[in-house]
Design a protein around this motif. Sequence first.
Motif, PDB file in Angstrom:
ATOM      1  N   ALA A  58       7.425  -0.233  -4.002  1.00  0.00           N
ATOM      2  CA  ALA A  58       7.819  -1.508  -3.388  1.00  0.00           C
ATOM      3  C   ALA A  58       8.501  -1.126  -2.001  1.00  0.00           C
ATOM      4  O   ALA A  58       9.571  -0.013  -1.983  1.00  0.00           O
ATOM      5  CB  ALA A  58       8.852  -2.521  -3.811  1.00  0.00           C
ATOM      6  N   ARG A  59       8.172  -1.457  -0.868  1.00  0.00           N
ATOM      7  CA  ARG A  59       8.765  -1.131   0.298  1.00  0.00           C
ATOM      8  C   ARG A  59      10.602  -1.156   0.320  1.00  0.00           C
ATOM      9  O   ARG A  59      11.112  -0.471   1.102  1.00  0.00           O
ATOM     10  CB  ARG A  59       8.431  -1.781   1.692  1.00  0.00           C
ATOM     11  CG  ARG A  59       8.800  -3.290   1.556  1.00  0.00           C
ATOM     12  CD  ARG A  59       8.498  -3.827   3.077  1.00  0.00           C
ATOM     13  NE  ARG A  59       8.639  -5.332   3.097  1.00  0.00           N
ATOM     14  CZ  ARG A  59       8.836  -6.156   4.275  1.00  0.00           C
ATOM     15  NH1 ARG A  59       8.431  -5.495   5.322  1.00  0.00           N
ATOM     16  NH2 ARG A  59       8.936  -7.376   4.138  1.00  0.00           N
ATOM     17  N   ASP A 114       1.726 -10.161  -2.689  1.00  0.00           N
ATOM     18  CA  ASP A 114       2.250  -8.941  -3.616  1.00  0.00           C
ATOM     19  C   ASP A 114       3.179  -7.984  -2.559  1.00  0.00           C
ATOM     20  O   ASP A 114       3.068  -7.653  -1.402  1.00  0.00           O
ATOM     21  CB  ASP A 114       0.735  -8.052  -3.616  1.00  0.00           C
ATOM     22  CG  ASP A 114      -0.357  -8.806  -4.267  1.00  0.00           C
ATOM     23  OD1 ASP A 114       0.074 -10.010  -4.631  1.00  0.00           O
ATOM     24  OD2 ASP A 114      -1.383  -8.065  -4.572  1.00  0.00           O
ATOM     25  N   GLY A 115       4.283  -7.613  -3.253  1.00  0.00           N
ATOM     26  CA  GLY A 115       5.273  -6.548  -2.595  1.00  0.00           C
ATOM     27  C   GLY A 115       6.141  -7.352  -2.003  1.00  0.00           C
ATOM     28  O   GLY A 115       7.031  -6.547  -1.375  1.00  0.00           O
ATOM     29  N   GLN A 116       6.449  -8.677  -1.779  1.00  0.00           N
ATOM     30  CA  GLN A 116       7.292  -9.166  -1.197  1.00  0.00           C
ATOM     31  C   GLN A 116       8.501  -9.766  -2.016  1.00  0.00           C
ATOM     32  O   GLN A 116       8.345 -10.296  -3.080  1.00  0.00           O
ATOM     33  CB  GLN A 116       6.796 -10.494  -0.294  1.00  0.00           C
ATOM     34  CG  GLN A 116       6.076  -9.924   0.752  1.00  0.00           C
ATOM     35  CD  GLN A 116       5.490 -11.219   1.663  1.00  0.00           C
ATOM     36  OE1 GLN A 116       4.370 -11.858   1.376  1.00  0.00           O
ATOM     37  NE2 GLN A 116       5.856 -11.234   2.857  1.00  0.00           N
ATOM     38  N   ARG A 127      11.109   2.088  -2.040  1.00  0.00           N
ATOM     39  CA  ARG A 127      10.559   3.288  -2.301  1.00  0.00           C
ATOM     40  C   ARG A 127      11.520   4.459  -1.695  1.00  0.00           C
ATOM     41  O   ARG A 127      10.884   5.880  -2.051  1.00  0.00           O
ATOM     42  CB  ARG A 127       9.314   3.387  -1.092  1.00  0.00           C
ATOM     43  CG  ARG A 127       9.679   3.199   0.279  1.00  0.00           C
ATOM     44  CD  ARG A 127       8.150   2.908   1.095  1.00  0.00           C
ATOM     45  NE  ARG A 127       7.526   2.043   0.442  1.00  0.00           N
ATOM     46  CZ  ARG A 127       6.477   1.363   1.283  1.00  0.00           C
ATOM     47  NH1 ARG A 127       6.267   1.742   2.375  1.00  0.00           N
ATOM     48  NH2 ARG A 127       5.662   0.305   0.811  1.00  0.00           N
TER      49      ARG A 127
END
Length: 246
Positions: A15-16, A81-83, A19
């Motif tokens: 995940a940003r 996704d990913g938020q 990471r």
Amino acid sequence: MTNDIERISGVLRFARYFRTWPQEDILELASLCQWVRLDTDTAMITAGEPASALYLIVNGHVELSYKDGDGKDGVIDLMGDGQLVGECALVPDGYYAVSLRTLEATTAIRIDGLAFSEFLSAHFDRALTMMSAMTERLCQMLRQAEELKCRSAAQRLGIYLLADAVPIDGVHETPLTIEKSALARKLGMTSETISRALKKLSEMGVSQHSNGHIIRIADAEMLAEWCGLSSNQGKEEQEDAFKAAV
């Protein structure tokens, strides 16, 4: 709900928001989390309720909304996704400012708000990372608001389609993974407006396939220029611009 530290940490590390974190911090954060699986049209967060948790969307789409002074619903954004959502849970005795519901069956990671806040207090570098990611998200929302003011409905839709376009056999294709009515709300339109926008985009070489679930763009560079995005940017920079605008 199940608690599986190894599986959760495997998702978190990509995940940003996390990471760049070292593995030991990822594992510690994972111990504060739970898997959550929700059906379509399920409330995840309700405005006005005590903010107890954040959610990282693993798979699915959710709608962020609010009620105005007259009690009418308004859509702020659609997230996928990913938020990360529910940041109010990091504020002591905070309350959710907006509501969140699923648009489809959704898998998320629930992060306990109080425990995460204490973790960040003890890990200053990680707190800075979170502040940076949240600030970036806020800037994206401000740019999105600007897009609503400065571009036509067809241009906003064109930018959205370009953001996820994949080159295939000399053209670009974008899968529509959400209902067009939900997409319309995300872009600040009605369903009728998005239909008119698609008709306008057809003049720019945009066509619908697979019952409207696949959008084909004959010339992505031409569409980008028509939408007001720079045609002089490199591919990577251009993709970033698409994402930022969406």
